[in-house]
Scaffold this motif. Structure first.
Motif, PDB file in Angstrom:
ATOM      1  N   ASP A  22       0.832  -1.216   0.000  1.00 44.29           N
ATOM      2  CA  ASP A  22       0.000   0.000   0.000  1.00 44.29           C
ATOM      3  C   ASP A  22       0.867   1.268   0.000  1.00 44.29           C
ATOM      4  O   ASP A  22       0.533   2.249  -0.660  1.00 44.29           O
ATOM      5  CB  ASP A  22      -0.911   0.020   1.238  1.00 44.29           C
ATOM      6  N   ARG A  34       0.508   3.879  -3.027  1.00 40.76           N
ATOM      7  CA  ARG A  34       0.096   5.261  -2.756  1.00 40.76           C
ATOM      8  C   ARG A  34       1.067   6.250  -3.394  1.00 40.76           C
ATOM      9  O   ARG A  34       0.664   7.201  -4.074  1.00 40.76           O
ATOM     10  CB  ARG A  34       0.018   5.478  -1.236  1.00 40.76           C
ATOM     11  N   ARG A  84       0.419   8.908  -6.448  1.00 37.97           N
ATOM     12  CA  ARG A  84       0.669  10.351  -6.272  1.00 37.97           C
ATOM     13  C   ARG A  84       1.651  10.880  -7.314  1.00 37.97           C
ATOM     14  O   ARG A  84       1.518  12.012  -7.768  1.00 37.97           O
ATOM     15  CB  ARG A  84       1.205  10.630  -4.866  1.00 37.97           C
TER      16      ARG A  84
END
Ligand code: ADP
Ligand code: ASP
Ligand code: MG
Length: 287
Positions: A69, A73, A77
């Protein structure tokens, strides 16, 4: 060629990863760059925890999920900032690395042992992922980048977790990269291979050493270690607020300071750099 090494502190999140890539792209306008990257901040410590959890026969599923994760993430981004990023390719790469992590941890848990050869592969996963993220970010910025496998260049003897690099191998293996090739040659730090072909590591914090070995191998004109402090201080500035920045020091002084624990440089970094008298700078990515 100039060497630029970025540690986990410079690769803490998507914003800093893109900022780092832009710094490298800017430099590549004026010279060829040998780029060395560590794992994203905290990732190697996290992999150590995963291994120790498996060894204690505790469930590692949640930890593996956090590894995945965290990287997903940051990849998402980065993609928001750089629409040209091959986000799907990076997610596929990450899934493959996570499967390896799961498989190895499962083996460690079942066997209740983790030989150094397995530890080395487990702990190298942070760099294996970060180097591919950096490659894709540079490509998305339109850069001419060649990713090399450090284990074809850094050959070690002795411990698989803190190997001793064979300097004569560096000379021959890096020779082809000295004169020609991509504008940016990107290599993961920390990782090598022993003479029997097993993956080896250069000890914790070893990416600084990788940068020095690359600098030695390509006979770089300059070696820069980019981190989160402005240089070498008289003491760790995080612990001693009035520590003084030392503007300049000899190779011998730098070697002594790092051997006595100045974490800003891996203790073995200076020796290969000193042999070719390569000027070395500590620079602050945040400044
Ligand atoms: P990176 O992830 O960039 O490799 P490190 O955390 O390994 O960064 O090294 C940088 C840290 O080294 C600094 O944040 C600082 O706290 C610590 N440090 C320890 N001793 C010194 C020193 N004498 N001078 C500068 N930094 C030091
Ligand atoms: N990622 C490795 C470590 O945390 C190597 C490095 O950061 O230099 O030890
Ligand atoms: Mg470090």
């Amino acid at each position: 060629m100039q060497i630029m090494k970025f540690g986990g502190t410079s690769l803490a999140d998507a914003e800093r990863i893109v900022q780092t890539a832009e710094l490298v792209a800017e430099r590549a306008r004026t010279c060829r760059v040998g780029l060395v990257v560590s794992a994203l901040a905290g990732v190697t410590n996290f992999l150590v925890e995963c291994r120790d959890t498996a060894l204690a026969n505790e469930d590692v599923t949640a930890r593996v999920g956090r590894f995945r994760d965290h990287h997903v993430r940051e990849i998402e981004r980065i993609a928001q900032r750089l629409p040209g990023l091959d986000e799907h390719g990076l997610r596929r790469m990450l899934s493959a690395q996570v499967s390896l992590l799961e498989g190895w941890l499962d083996g460690v848990q079942k066997l209740a042992v983790c030989p150094d050869s397995v530890s080395a592969r487990l702990l190298a996963l942070g760099e294996q992922v970060s180097v591919r993220i950096m490659e894709q970010v540079l490509l998305a910025l339109g850069q001419d980048v060649l990713q090399i496998d450090s284990s074809d260049y850094v050959i070690t003897r002795g411990s698989l977790l803190e190997g001793t690099p064979i300097l004569s191998e560096l000379d021959t293996r890096f020779a082809a990269l000295r004169q020609s090739g991509a504008r940016i040659v990107l290599m993961p730090g920390f990782i090598g291979r022993d003479e029997q072909g097993a993956m080896s590591l250069l000890g914790r914090n070893g990416s600084d050493y990788s940068a020095a070995l690359m600098a030695y191998g390509v006979k770089a004109e300059l070696c820069e270690i980019w981190t989160d402090v402005d240089g070498v201080y008289s003491a760790d500035p995080r612990r001693v607020p009035d520590a003084q920045l030392i503007p300049e020091m000899s190779y011998e002084e730098a070697m002594e300071l790092s051997f006595f624990g100045a974490k800003v440089l891996h203790p073995k970094t200076i020796a290969p750099i000193a042999m070719h008298r390569i000027p070395t700078l500590i620079r602050n990515t945040l400044n």
